[in-house]
Write a protein that holds these residues in place. Structure first.
Motif, mmCIF file in Angstrom:
data_model
loop_
_atom_site.group_PDB
_atom_site.id
_atom_site.type_symbol
_atom_site.label_atom_id
_atom_site.label_comp_id
_atom_site.label_asym_id
_atom_site.label_seq_id
_atom_site.Cartn_x
_atom_site.Cartn_y
_atom_site.Cartn_z
ATOM 1 N N ARG A 1 0.817 -1.192 0.000
ATOM 2 C CA ARG A 1 0.000 0.000 0.000
ATOM 3 C C ARG A 1 0.858 1.252 0.000
ATOM 4 N NH1 ARG A 1 -4.888 -1.260 4.290
ATOM 5 N NH2 ARG A 1 -5.683 -3.097 3.235
ATOM 6 N N ILE A 2 0.361 2.268 -0.687
ATOM 7 C CA ILE A 2 1.116 3.507 -0.770
ATOM 8 C C ILE A 2 1.306 4.114 0.603
ATOM 9 C CG2 ILE A 2 1.048 5.860 -1.697
ATOM 10 C CD1 ILE A 2 -0.308 4.662 -4.171
ATOM 11 N N LEU B 1 4.018 9.206 -6.228
ATOM 12 C CA LEU B 1 3.590 7.817 -6.329
ATOM 13 C C LEU B 1 2.149 7.675 -6.797
ATOM 14 C CD1 LEU B 1 5.136 6.390 -3.046
ATOM 15 C CD2 LEU B 1 6.101 6.353 -5.343
ATOM 16 N N LEU B 2 1.412 8.788 -6.794
ATOM 17 C CA LEU B 2 -0.008 8.737 -7.156
ATOM 18 C C LEU B 2 -0.160 9.063 -8.638
ATOM 19 C CD1 LEU B 2 -1.469 10.612 -4.043
ATOM 20 C CD2 LEU B 2 -0.914 8.183 -4.313
ATOM 21 N N LYS B 3 0.118 8.091 -9.449
ATOM 22 C CA LYS B 3 0.177 8.316 -10.896
ATOM 23 C C LYS B 3 -1.168 8.144 -11.590
ATOM 24 C CE LYS B 3 4.972 6.702 -11.017
ATOM 25 N NZ LYS B 3 5.550 8.053 -11.044
ATOM 26 N N THR B 4 -2.097 7.457 -10.958
ATOM 27 C CA THR B 4 -3.386 7.186 -11.579
ATOM 28 C C THR B 4 -4.504 7.433 -10.561
ATOM 29 O OG1 THR B 4 -3.508 4.860 -10.893
ATOM 30 C CG2 THR B 4 -2.285 5.347 -12.935
ATOM 31 N N GLU C 1 -6.581 5.329 -9.598
ATOM 32 C CA GLU C 1 -6.607 4.144 -8.744
ATOM 33 C C GLU C 1 -5.586 4.265 -7.611
ATOM 34 O OE1 GLU C 1 -7.628 0.280 -7.324
ATOM 35 O OE2 GLU C 1 -8.651 1.836 -8.464
ATOM 36 N N ASP C 2 -4.408 4.837 -7.931
ATOM 37 C CA ASP C 2 -3.403 5.065 -6.895
ATOM 38 C C ASP C 2 -3.959 5.988 -5.815
ATOM 39 O OD1 ASP C 2 -1.555 3.511 -8.212
ATOM 40 O OD2 ASP C 2 -0.550 5.208 -9.175
ATOM 41 N N LYS D 1 -6.489 4.181 -3.583
ATOM 42 C CA LYS D 1 -5.850 3.299 -2.615
ATOM 43 C C LYS D 1 -5.208 4.105 -1.489
ATOM 44 C CE LYS D 1 -4.884 -0.582 -5.728
ATOM 45 N NZ LYS D 1 -3.809 -1.383 -6.371
#
Length: 209
Positions: A2-3, A183-186, A188-189, A192
């Protein structure tokens, strides 16, 4: 992973995998001989500074260690390790002497109730190594690292992370002004990320179940 586990991932990567994650060269140098397998886990802790809209929750943080070793019939095992808020008189002063910024920091360490479990994992890893058996393990923050006071705003999500491997090494900067947004490229990222760091009222409700 998980991020929201970035902090412990970075910590694990720096100590166990040799991955720098933009870790300062001076920190890498001081950690060159540090052996996680023989470390005194009562001295091991890390500190986290988050944006104002986030609230670290050390007493609710749970790590999950996944273990699998060659020759085991039962396959992988997942072991939970609870953290809690650490309170040592000099921590704030020592970290302030290293930091480029000011602001509240939350210090995490392994909760006393789970120290025997963590130490048993260390002993198991040493035994496997001595026997020449291959195995693998992984660590992730499963839940409780932090909650959100509000929705995640646009722009950078800066965090600072410091580690205290033992009393001899003392506090070291691990990540400073690291932008989790990278890290949040999409979408969906981001979903999450928000799921792993829920709104604080929801976090409290879930933790009380």
């Amino acid at each position: 992973m998980r991020i929201t586990g970035l902090i412990f991932i970075a910590f694990s990567a720096a100590l166990l995998s040799g991955c720098s994650w933009d870790v300062p060269i001076a920190t890498q140098w001081k950690l060159r001989a540090f052996d996680m397998g023989t470390a005194d886990l009562t001295k091991l802790r890390f500190a986290l500074r988050t944006p104002e809209w986030a609230a670290p929750t050390p007493d609710k943080t749970v790590l999950v260690t996944t273990l699998a070793s060659e020759g085991e019939k039962d396959g992988e095992r997942n072991v939970e390790i609870h953290l809690h808020r650490a309170a040592y008189a000099k921590d704030a002063e020592d970290i302030a002497n290293l930091s480029q910024k000011t602001g509240p920091l939350d210090v995490y360490e392994i909760a006393p109730r789970d120290l025997p479990t963590a130490q048993a994992l260390q002993a198991e890893a040493r035994k496997l190594k001595a026997e020449g058996r291959h195995g693998h393990n992984g660590v992730k923050v499963d839940r409780g690292l932090a909650c959100r006071k509000a929705n995640v705003p646009d722009g950078a999500i800066p965090i600072d992370v410091f580690i205290h491997p033992d009393d001899e090494i003392g506090w070291l900067p691990l990540l400073e002004n690291y932008d989790v947004r990278a890290l949040l490229k999409t979408p969906e990222d981001l979903r999450k990320f928000e799921e792993g760091a829920p709104l604080c009222d929801k976090h409290a409700q879930r933790a009380s179940r």
